[in-house]
Design a protein around this motif. Structure first.
Motif, PDB file in Angstrom:
ATOM      1  N   PHE A 191       0.810  -1.220   0.000  1.00 22.89           N
ATOM      2  CA  PHE A 191       0.000   0.000   0.000  1.00 22.89           C
ATOM      3  C   PHE A 191       0.845   1.273   0.000  1.00 22.89           C
ATOM      4  CE2 PHE A 191      -3.168  -3.062   1.365  1.00 22.89           C
ATOM      5  CZ  PHE A 191      -4.280  -2.646   0.649  1.00 22.89           C
ATOM      6  N   ASN A 196      -6.664  -1.957  -5.686  1.00 28.36           N
ATOM      7  CA  ASN A 196      -6.877  -1.493  -4.311  1.00 28.36           C
ATOM      8  C   ASN A 196      -5.689  -0.696  -3.783  1.00 28.36           C
ATOM      9  OD1 ASN A 196      -5.311  -3.907  -4.255  1.00 28.36           O
ATOM     10  ND2 ASN A 196      -5.786  -4.182  -2.088  1.00 28.36           N
ATOM     11  N   VAL A 197      -4.496  -0.903  -4.355  1.00 27.55           N
ATOM     12  CA  VAL A 197      -3.317  -0.150  -3.950  1.00 27.55           C
ATOM     13  C   VAL A 197      -3.396   1.297  -4.450  1.00 27.55           C
ATOM     14  CG1 VAL A 197      -0.807   0.021  -4.276  1.00 27.55           C
ATOM     15  CG2 VAL A 197      -1.862  -2.192  -3.805  1.00 27.55           C
ATOM     16  N   LYS A 198      -4.145   1.515  -5.531  1.00 30.19           N
ATOM     17  CA  LYS A 198      -4.232   2.838  -6.152  1.00 30.19           C
ATOM     18  C   LYS A 198      -5.274   3.742  -5.498  1.00 30.19           C
ATOM     19  CE  LYS A 198      -3.157   0.726 -10.648  1.00 30.19           C
ATOM     20  NZ  LYS A 198      -3.647   0.527 -12.023  1.00 30.19           N
ATOM     21  N   LEU A 199      -6.063   3.195  -4.561  1.00 24.09           N
ATOM     22  CA  LEU A 199      -7.177   3.952  -3.993  1.00 24.09           C
ATOM     23  C   LEU A 199      -6.737   4.803  -2.810  1.00 24.09           C
ATOM     24  CD1 LEU A 199      -9.937   1.187  -4.168  1.00 24.09           C
ATOM     25  CD2 LEU A 199      -9.477   3.043  -5.799  1.00 24.09           C
ATOM     26  N   ASN A 200      -5.883   5.780  -3.096  1.00 21.45           N
ATOM     27  CA  ASN A 200      -5.461   6.733  -2.084  1.00 21.45           C
ATOM     28  C   ASN A 200      -5.067   8.029  -2.785  1.00 21.45           C
ATOM     29  OD1 ASN A 200      -2.654   6.478  -2.960  1.00 21.45           O
ATOM     30  ND2 ASN A 200      -2.683   4.486  -1.920  1.00 21.45           N
ATOM     31  N   LYS A 201      -4.696   9.035  -2.021  1.00 19.74           N
ATOM     32  CA  LYS A 201      -4.377  10.346  -2.584  1.00 19.74           C
ATOM     33  C   LYS A 201      -3.282  10.259  -3.648  1.00 19.74           C
ATOM     34  CE  LYS A 201      -2.402  14.821  -1.255  1.00 19.74           C
ATOM     35  NZ  LYS A 201      -1.272  14.707  -2.187  1.00 19.74           N
ATOM     36  N   TYR A 202      -2.222   9.507  -3.366  1.00 17.85           N
ATOM     37  CA  TYR A 202      -1.098   9.425  -4.297  1.00 17.85           C
ATOM     38  C   TYR A 202      -1.487   8.647  -5.554  1.00 17.85           C
ATOM     39  CZ  TYR A 202       1.336  10.983  -0.139  1.00 17.85           C
ATOM     40  OH  TYR A 202       1.722  11.699   0.960  1.00 17.85           O
ATOM     41  N   GLY A 203      -2.257   7.593  -5.381  1.00 18.51           N
ATOM     42  CA  GLY A 203      -2.716   6.823  -6.527  1.00 18.51           C
ATOM     43  C   GLY A 203      -3.638   7.629  -7.413  1.00 18.51           C
ATOM     44  N   GLU A 204      -4.535   8.400  -6.797  1.00 19.67           N
ATOM     45  CA  GLU A 204      -5.456   9.232  -7.574  1.00 19.67           C
ATOM     46  C   GLU A 204      -4.697  10.316  -8.330  1.00 19.67           C
ATOM     47  OE1 GLU A 204      -8.199  10.605  -4.671  1.00 19.67           O
ATOM     48  OE2 GLU A 204      -9.229   8.655  -4.473  1.00 19.67           O
ATOM     49  N   THR A 206       2.235   3.624  -4.122  1.00 20.02           N
ATOM     50  CA  THR A 206       1.861   4.860  -4.815  1.00 20.02           C
ATOM     51  C   THR A 206       2.616   6.048  -4.238  1.00 20.02           C
ATOM     52  OG1 THR A 206      -0.081   5.014  -3.370  1.00 20.02           O
ATOM     53  CG2 THR A 206      -0.409   4.089  -5.580  1.00 20.02           C
ATOM     54  N   PHE A 207       2.834   6.039  -2.925  1.00 16.76           N
ATOM     55  CA  PHE A 207       3.624   7.115  -2.299  1.00 16.76           C
ATOM     56  C   PHE A 207       5.066   7.062  -2.793  1.00 16.76           C
ATOM     57  CE2 PHE A 207       6.723   8.091   1.055  1.00 16.76           C
ATOM     58  CZ  PHE A 207       6.496   9.457   1.181  1.00 16.76           C
TER      59      PHE A 207
END
Length: 207
Positions: free
Chosen positions: A24, A52-60, A27-28
């Motif tokens: 997780f 599911n790893v992309k579903l955060n601020k950095y992934g977006e 993406t950061f």
């Protein structure tokens, strides 16, 4: 020494992401290395991450850049007031190559690049090329004076909000000078071009 250290750190980060594609923090880690990697490499590596790893601020943020700001993407459309208060849209430039130039009167490097832009507009003004200056100034008087002093005879827009300019936020511009070269169909063909590289590319593209 610092360059060698940064290269070694990036290699360590890449090794981690390849060995742990479902982590997780990927993406950061990828976001932190953006300036050290090519767009195609970033895109290909990002696509190996599970959804599911992309579903955060950095992934977006990465997904937004890939979809809208990388070479080949359709440039985000925007509208903003010019020096006279008339609203100008990027759509107004369809059918031309347009250099979206992010700059400011207070930016020393921007001002140093301006003679190259003047040279470009003088050479290609009667062809399918235009420049659209997006100023990150906060004072209109200084903005207008810089345009006059540097002889920047093309369209200029600004909301006088510095790095909170609506267009700079849409294009993820957090340092200037910066630019995006958009083709007649509205697709990005280059970004963050140096002044001399910009002239070379225009020689190849604008007929």
């Amino acid at each position: 020494m610092s360059t060698l250290f940064e290269q070694e750190r990036m290699e360590d980060d890449l090794d981690w992401m390849r060995k742990h594609p479902a982590s997780f923090i990927n993406t950061f880690v990828l976001h932190e290395n953006l300036e050290r990697m090519t767009e195609s490499f970033i895109k290909n590596l990002f696509e190996t991450f599970p959804q599911n790893v992309k579903l955060n601020k950095y992934g977006e943020d990465l997904q937004y850049m890939i979809d809208h700001l990388f070479i080949g993407a359709t440039a985000p459309v925007f509208s903003q007031a010019d020096t006279s208060g008339r609203v100008v849209s990027l759509r107004d430039f369809r059918g031309k190559y347009v250099l979206i130039d992010f700059w400011a009167s207070w930016c020393v490097h921007c001002r140093a690049d301006n003679p190259y832009l003047v040279k470009a507009i003088e050479k290609y003004k009667d062809k399918n090329f235009a420049i659209l200056g997006v100023s990150l100034d906060t004072r209109k008087d200084l903005w207008l004076e810089a345009i006059r002093q540097d002889g920047l005879n093309w369209t200029h827009i600004s909301d006088l909000s510095k790095f909170n300019n609506e267009v700079s936020l849409k294009y993820n511009v957090d340092a200037i000078p910066n630019n995006f070269l958009v083709d007649p169909n509205g697709r990005i063909v280059a970004n963050n071009l140096g002044a001399e590289s910009m002239l070379i590319m225009l020689d190849q593209l604008v007929k």
